[in-house]
Design an enzyme around this catalytic site. Sequence first.
Site, PDB file in Angstrom:
ATOM      1  N   GLU A 173     -30.999 -30.922  34.485  1.00 42.34           N
ATOM      2  CA  GLU A 173     -31.695 -31.193  35.745  1.00 42.34           C
ATOM      3  C   GLU A 173     -31.091 -30.392  36.893  1.00 42.34           C
ATOM      4  O   GLU A 173     -31.810 -29.899  37.764  1.00 42.34           O
ATOM      5  CB  GLU A 173     -31.683 -32.691  36.069  1.00 42.34           C
ATOM      6  CG  GLU A 173     -32.589 -33.524  35.168  1.00 42.34           C
ATOM      7  CD  GLU A 173     -34.063 -33.133  35.280  1.00 42.34           C
ATOM      8  OE1 GLU A 173     -34.438 -32.488  36.258  1.00 42.34           O
ATOM      9  OE2 GLU A 173     -34.820 -33.476  34.356  1.00 42.34           O
TER      10      GLU A 173
ATOM     11  N   ASP B  55     -41.252 -34.133  41.643  1.00 44.54           N
ATOM     12  CA  ASP B  55     -40.764 -32.767  41.868  1.00 44.54           C
ATOM     13  C   ASP B  55     -41.949 -31.892  42.295  1.00 44.54           C
ATOM     14  O   ASP B  55     -43.034 -32.401  42.558  1.00 44.54           O
ATOM     15  CB  ASP B  55     -40.113 -32.224  40.593  1.00 44.54           C
ATOM     16  CG  ASP B  55     -41.158 -31.873  39.546  1.00 44.54           C
ATOM     17  OD1 ASP B  55     -42.208 -32.543  39.512  1.00 44.54           O
ATOM     18  OD2 ASP B  55     -40.944 -30.919  38.782  1.00 44.54           O
TER      19      ASP B  55
ATOM     20  N   TYR C  22     -34.911 -36.628  43.768  1.00 44.67           N
ATOM     21  CA  TYR C  22     -35.611 -36.233  42.546  1.00 44.67           C
ATOM     22  C   TYR C  22     -34.707 -36.374  41.324  1.00 44.67           C
ATOM     23  O   TYR C  22     -35.075 -37.000  40.323  1.00 44.67           O
ATOM     24  CB  TYR C  22     -36.135 -34.790  42.625  1.00 44.67           C
ATOM     25  CG  TYR C  22     -36.371 -34.265  41.229  1.00 44.67           C
ATOM     26  CD1 TYR C  22     -37.458 -34.711  40.491  1.00 44.67           C
ATOM     27  CD2 TYR C  22     -35.438 -33.444  40.593  1.00 44.67           C
ATOM     28  CE1 TYR C  22     -37.648 -34.317  39.171  1.00 44.67           C
ATOM     29  CE2 TYR C  22     -35.609 -33.049  39.285  1.00 44.67           C
ATOM     30  CZ  TYR C  22     -36.712 -33.490  38.574  1.00 44.67           C
ATOM     31  OH  TYR C  22     -36.874 -33.130  37.271  1.00 44.67           O
TER      32      TYR C  22
END
Length: 386
Positions: free
Chosen positions: A52, A153, A135
């Site tokens: 991520e 996102d 996020y």
Amino acid sequence: MTSSSTVSSSITPRHQAATTALLDWYDVHRRDLPWRARHGQRPNPYHVWLSEIMLQQTTVATVKSYFARFTERWPEVADLAAADRDEVMSAWAGLGYYARARNLHAAAKRVANDHGGAFPADEDGLRQLPGVGPYTAAAIAAIAFGQRAVVVDGNIERVTARWDAVTTPLPTARPELYRIMDALTPRGEQGSRAGDFAQAMMDLGSGLCTPPRKTKNGLSQPSCMICPLMGTCAASGKAPENFPVKKAKTPRPDRHGVALVIEDQGGHIALERRRDDGMLGGLYVFPGSGWADGSPKVADYPMTSDCGGGIMLDQFGHGETLNTRVEHIFSHFRVILTIQRLRIEAKKPPLPDGLHWVDRGELAAKALPTVMVKVARAAGLIDPRD
DNA sequence: TAGGCGTGGGC
DNA sequence: TGCCCAAGCCT
């Protein structure tokens, strides 16, 4: 929870149909990615977190090789925490947005030292880690820990804006798009599939509900005809490429400057290590001038930056100016660098604070940003392919 | 809150 | 070629 009835009442059969259709689609069409758990397997929070961070503003294709190298070299978060920060920066070099690498190392140390090597399992805890914003916290909570988190996102902003044909321009539309995603994200017994649902939305945005690109014939079209949301999408058949609406961006200015390639008698190069805060923080660069807006005249750029360029010129002369210039585009400006090459008749003479002699052969292994790799190539210091 | 912060790819 | 885009965060 006064809002629960409000939220529930805003969930229509259309929402429920879309949620079910997308989860069913994902079960068949999900992408097989290195950091994703295989069907029925437990996700690895370290892999989810690492991916991520790497994927922030960065494409899947670019991330794959970096993810493989990081997990090979540092198989557990404790290994990453124990690494030298310079090694981490060097491994990250080329991936961009280097604050991510500094925060990555700091977060790894915090997980290893303060949490016994286990990542926090909820959004609030994750949000405390450096480099983890709204996020990323939601994504890790949902994907790695099966929590019902609302993940938004850039992909999901596009999909939700199209699905409800939202005409409010970004970034003003953010709260509205969040509410749409909240209403779509599975609840109750299906809440543990929030991670699948978020990834389904991202796969959809990446593969079908694609961003518009300019082509010869106008804007490129998303693949609505094979989209699982076609039946419920408000923009399907009504120019979906026009969503989301975005506010106009500010233009990108030009900046100019000088880079000094300083080589001693023993094949050493003078490099500056940049301070941690600010642009290219923690990376190695060639000393030189600051990068100023405006005139392209080299003489207009005194060596007054914090890189010690002026001292170097006073001490060692001005050398030769190369004909080749280096141009590089950053997110918010373009820089055009003139290269001055200095050969010093001594071996590793003392340097001002912040500058270091580096073996020419070790240059490629240093944490150089791409703009400085271009300078090194132009000056013939490293192989053009490196 | 808007701007700083990298890089590579597509057309 | 120039412009836009890509799983954002931080201040």
